[in-house]
Design a protein around this motif. Structure first.
Motif, short mmCIF file in Angstrom:
data_model
loop_
_atom_site.label_atom_id
_atom_site.label_comp_id
_atom_site.label_asym_id
_atom_site.label_seq_id
_atom_site.Cartn_x
_atom_site.Cartn_y
_atom_site.Cartn_z
N ASN A 311 -4.37 -61.35 -45.78
CA ASN A 311 -3.81 -60.16 -45.15
C ASN A 311 -4.93 -59.28 -44.61
O ASN A 311 -6.12 -59.62 -44.72
N VAL A 312 -4.58 -58.18 -44.03
CA VAL A 312 -5.57 -57.32 -43.39
C VAL A 312 -6.55 -56.74 -44.41
O VAL A 312 -7.63 -56.27 -44.04
N ARG A 313 -6.20 -56.76 -45.70
CA ARG A 313 -7.12 -56.28 -46.74
C ARG A 313 -8.06 -57.39 -47.22
O ARG A 313 -8.90 -57.17 -48.08
N GLY A 314 -7.85 -58.61 -46.70
CA GLY A 314 -8.71 -59.71 -47.08
C GLY A 314 -8.23 -60.48 -48.28
O GLY A 314 -8.93 -61.38 -48.77
N GLU A 315 -7.03 -60.16 -48.81
CA GLU A 315 -6.51 -60.85 -49.96
C GLU A 315 -5.87 -62.17 -49.52
O GLU A 315 -5.12 -62.21 -48.55
N THR A 317 -3.46 -65.08 -49.18
CA THR A 317 -2.01 -65.21 -49.35
C THR A 317 -1.55 -66.66 -49.27
O THR A 317 -0.40 -66.96 -49.63
N ASN A 338 -9.96 -62.24 -53.22
CA ASN A 338 -10.70 -62.14 -51.97
C ASN A 338 -11.57 -63.39 -51.77
O ASN A 338 -11.90 -64.09 -52.74
N TRP A 356 -16.31 -59.25 -39.91
CA TRP A 356 -15.11 -58.40 -40.02
C TRP A 356 -14.93 -57.53 -38.78
O TRP A 356 -13.80 -57.26 -38.36
N ALA A 360 -11.51 -57.85 -36.74
CA ALA A 360 -10.73 -56.60 -36.83
C ALA A 360 -10.31 -56.13 -35.45
O ALA A 360 -9.25 -55.48 -35.30
N GLU A 396 -1.95 -58.63 -37.91
CA GLU A 396 -1.08 -58.74 -39.07
C GLU A 396 -1.75 -59.52 -40.22
O GLU A 396 -1.61 -59.17 -41.38
N LYS A 397 -2.45 -60.57 -39.87
CA LYS A 397 -3.10 -61.42 -40.87
C LYS A 397 -4.20 -62.23 -40.19
O LYS A 397 -4.37 -62.20 -38.97
N TYR A 398 -4.94 -62.99 -41.02
CA TYR A 398 -6.02 -63.82 -40.52
C TYR A 398 -5.83 -65.25 -41.02
O TYR A 398 -5.51 -65.47 -42.20
#
Length: 856
Positions: A311-315, A317, A338, A356, A360, A396-398
């Motif tokens: 996700n955008v926070r780098g967690e 998924t 992460n 990033w 980003a 939205e995501k990476y």
């Protein structure tokens, strides 16, 4: 936006990139060729030659003006000058430029002539100095004569005074006209037979002889001095330096042109690569924009690629099976974490910050990353991180798509390591590997031996058979070297036919013997011919060793010392090595092998003493003999006395050798006398170290008493080098020896610069004329005059004169006519062992007209 292109356009595009890169590489190689450092080294050596040339001029001027009496400054300057010339010979000037090579040949010829003239100047000046001193003695004797009353004697006495005054003015350079002095000489030399006073006649004859020598020598010195001022040599050095500067200027201009071409080509290549990257990133964006295509690719990638979503926070998924398998983490351990979980620490914060920033703002990031597995192992991936945006363009995501390139990286690393550390021709480690390995060992205080080996035939093979055959020769030599039994040494290929090997040595190992052992190993492995093309070649090689010390902190220093030893081995055609210290560029000790062998010879008693007879000029009878030490080594054969005596004098070995010769000679004198050689003197050479030995006199007395030999039958020979310090200790030792009845002889007379003062102060009994004056005197009126002057000096001091090196009947006849007392040389007998001398004497005695006086 469709960024697809026809296949032929892509092919042309890649061909253009490859051609541009090749052009860039070509300009780079041409630039390096134009920026050669060879001429910088030559220019530096020429500057040193100019400095040494000036030093020679200063030494000559200092000596000629009387500031110094000896030739040490001149000798040191000329030796340094010759050494610098030899160093420039290592550079191939002919390959640099034809004009430069021609100038260098002219300079070598000019420098050679100048050095020869300097030697002539030294010889002439020695004769002028000694004859001047003797002429002063004649002047004092002339002033002490009584006033003669007869007209002719009074006239001759007056002419003698005029001659003395004229010579003194001439030597003081008060005028340059020699005609009046020559007239006086002619007048003095005329009608001497009518004079009855023998003292006046003898004094006039000596004055006339030395006056002629002084005038001739003075003129010759002036001519020689004009010829050695070095103007021609200096001019040629300036021309050489100008030629080098011109070539360097041309090369710098070429290098600047190639540098500009490189810059333009590099810019073009960057533009082409930038366009290609932009095209590929566009294709990735096109791929990411199509969710349908992405889903299809996910199915394929899941089988062969490492895929994850964050996700955008780098967690994290989502991870596929490939991610789980290669990372070693379970899916539960990965989800919610992460990507720092697999961070290996190989990349800094700036690397990830830029990553990033790229994703980003919605751009795809592509690069290589080193990650770490759960068990601690590392693996490399080729990663593309694609931002997925919504309809408004917000991320939205990476999605990360990674390919495992660990094996490819390892192969590339191995290939690069091999290219950087090993020779392409022989496969042996190269110079870079050698320097790093040696440096690491030196840091760990390991004592090392390094050896530089040169294949002498490589250049000849390259020029006559070709470089392919030259490489074949190198590969065969490398294979043989690498197969030498034992694994204690590492062999490296430095290129150009030079190999280096190094090995750890212990404190207990003798570096001299170790070097000799390695030399024998290599000589054995190289003894068989090597098939190169159509020829079978016997390999010639040179080998130089260097040994590290506690001060050696640089691999370059140790290798440089080995290279210097190799150069010395090439010059001397023998085994050579250096000790490399941190405070010196390499202290030469290639004589240590010889010194070690000499030390062993002294301890084991392998030195012998030969004897050379001394013959009476008038009767032909044997009057004495000289004891001469000789050495035959098992490996070296007969070693020249000049070589090993010089080495012994630099160490305590000369004291052991001196005692050996003295003891052997004294006991042998007793045996000679018992064999019928009565009234013969035994002559023994003393070194400077022996003269300063306080126990010398006691030792001689003890030996003579033990052998029942009369000390009056003993003669000790000294050279002027013993007396240079003018020590009171030396004077005391010599006076004590004379008090015991021992005769003193001054050896090698005429080779120094103040012999007359030694004769007067130390009261020598015997004067030995050096063989340099005797050899070839039948063809040299000058040598005859010099010998006549020496004999006149010795005769005036009631000394016995011995001529060394007499080899022809003509030389013997000339020496007899000039008044020599004794001969010594190959004309009568070579130095021989004691038993051979007794046999020789018995045969020689039978040829004498009065047998019972052969040793009278």
């Amino acid at each position: 936006m469709n960024l697809s292109f026809p296949r032929w356009i892509t092919s042309v595009y890649w061909a253009g990139i490859i051609a541009t890169a090749s052009l860039l590489l070509t300009f780079y190689l041409l630039y390096n060729a134009a920026a050669s450092r060879e001429l910088d080294e030559i220019s530096s050596e020429i500057n040193d030659l100019k400095r040494l040339n000036y030093a020679i001029n200063e030494a000559i001027l200092s000596h000629s003006s009387g500031d110094t009496l000896h030739y040490d400054h001149i000798t040191r300057a000329t030796q340094a000058f010759e050494l610098r010339i030899n160093r420039i010979l290592d550079h191939s000037l002919a390959e640099a430029d034809d004009h430069l090579a021609n100038l260098w040949n002219s300079f070598q010829q000019s420098a050679g002539v100048r050095l020869q003239m300097i030697e002539t100047y030294k010889s002439h000046y020695s004769l002028l100095h000694n004859s001047s001193a003797y002429f002063l003695m004649i002047a004092r004797q002339a002033r002490a004569l009584p006033v003669f009353t007869t007209p002719l004697e009074a006239e001759k006495q007056h002419q003698l005074e005029e001659l003395i005054l004229g010579i003194q003015k001439l030597m003081a350079f008060t005028h340059t006209d020699q005609v009046p002095v020559e007239n006086i000489i002619s007048a003095l030399d005329h009608n001497l037979s009518s004079i009855t006073n023998r003292s006046l006649i003898s004094l006039i004859q000596s004055a006339v002889s030395h006056a002629r020598i002084l005038m001739r020598t003075r003129n010759e010195i002036n001519e020689v001095f004009d010829n050695i001022n070095g103007r021609q040599t200096t001019r040629l050095l300036d021309q050489l330096q100008s030629a080098v500067i011109d070539i360097q200027r041309t090369q710098l201009q070429q290098a600047a042109e190639y540098r500009q071409m490189m810059a333009a080509t590099s810019l073009l290549l960057l533009l082409m690569i930038g366009a290609l990257v932009y095209r590929q990133s566009g294709l990735v964006r096109q791929l990411a924009a199509s969710k349908q295509i992405l889903e299809l690719q996910n199915l394929a990638l899941d089988k062969h690629a490492i895929v994850s979503e964050a996700n955008v926070r780098g967690e994290i998924t989502y991870v596929n099976d490939q991610f789980v398998n290669i990372s070693g983490y379970s899916r539960d351990e990965l989800l919610g974490e992460n990507h720092r979980l697999v961070n290996s620490g190989a990349h800094d914060r700036a690397f990830f910050k830029k990553l990033w920033q790229t994703i980003a703002r919605g751009d795809t990031w592509h690069g290589e990353i080193r990650n770490q597995k759960k068990n601690g192992d590392y693996y490399w991936v080729d990663a593309s991180i694609v931002p997925i945006t919504d309809s408004s363009g917000r991320v939205e995501k990476y999605i990360s798509i990674r390919t495992d390139i660990t094996e490819e990286k390892n192969n590339t690393a191995r290939k690069l390591y091999k290219q950087a550390n090993f020779s392409d021709v022989t496969g042996l480690p190269n110079r870079y590997y050698a320097e790093n390995a040696i440096q690491n060992l030196l840091k760990n205080k390991v004592r090392l031996m390094a050896a530089m080996l040169d294949i002498a035939d490589l250049r000849r093979v390259n020029s006559s058979l070709g470089y392919v055959e030259g490489d074949q020769l190198l590969r065969c030599c490398a294979k043989r070297l690498n197969n030498i039994p034992g694994d204690s040494a590492t062999f490296c290929d430095l290129g150009g036919g030079h190999f280096l090997f190094f090995a750890e040595i212990t404190e207990q190992q003798d570096p001299h013997q170790l070097s000799a052992d390695w030399y024998e190993k290599i000589a054995f492995t190289m003894k068989e011919p090597i098939a190169v093309g159509p020829a079978n070649l016997l390999i010639r090689f040179h080998l130089g060793f260097s040994i590290s010390t506690e001060e050696t902190k640089s691999a370059a220093l140790l290798m440089s010392a080995a290279h210097s030893a190799l150069s010395r081995a090439k010059d001397n055609r023998t085994l050579s090595y250096f000790i490399a210290g941190d405070s010196q560029s390499g202290s030469q000790i290639d004589s240590l092998l010889l010194e070690a062998a000499l030390q062993q010879a002294v301890k084991s008693g392998r030195l012998t003493v030969n004897y050379q007879p001394q013959i009476d000029v008038r009767t032909g009878h044997v009057k004495g003999m000289e004891a001469l030490v000789r050495w035959k080594d098992d490996k070296l054969g007969w070693v020249s006395p000049e070589l090993f005596i010089n080495i012994a004098e630099k160490s305590d070995l000369i004291l052991d050798i001196g005692r050996l010769v003295l003891k052997t000679a004294i006991y042998q004198l007793r045996d000679f006398q018992l064999a019928g050689m009565k009234n013969v003197r035994m002559s023994v050479n003393l070194s400077p170290r022996q003269i300063y030995d306080k126990g010398l006199i006691a030792e001689i007395c003890m030996l003579a008493d033990s052998a029942s030999v009369d000390l009056r039958d003993l003669e000790l020979e000294l050279t002027e080098g013993v007396l240079i310090d003018d020590s009171e200790d030396v004077l005391y030792q010599l006076l004590k020896l004379k008090d015991l009845g021992i005769s003193l002889a001054l050896d090698d007379f005429g080779t120094g610069y103040s012999a007359l003062s030694y004769l007067q102060k130390y009261s020598f009994d015997i004067l030995k004329i050096d063989k340099a004056f005797v050899s070839g005197m039948e063809d040299s009126a000058r040598k005859q005059e010099m010998v006549a002057a020496i004999i006149a000096m010795a005769r005036a001091m009631n000394m016995t004169i011995i001529a060394e090196g007499v080899e022809t009947e003509v030389e013997a006849a000339l020496l007899a006519r000039l008044g020599c007392d004794l001969y010594q040389g190959y004309l009568y007998a070579r130095p021989m062992p004691a038993d051979d001398l007794i046999d020789w004497f018995q045969g020689y005695q039978q040829l004498q007209p009065d047998n019972d006086r052969s040793f009278a």
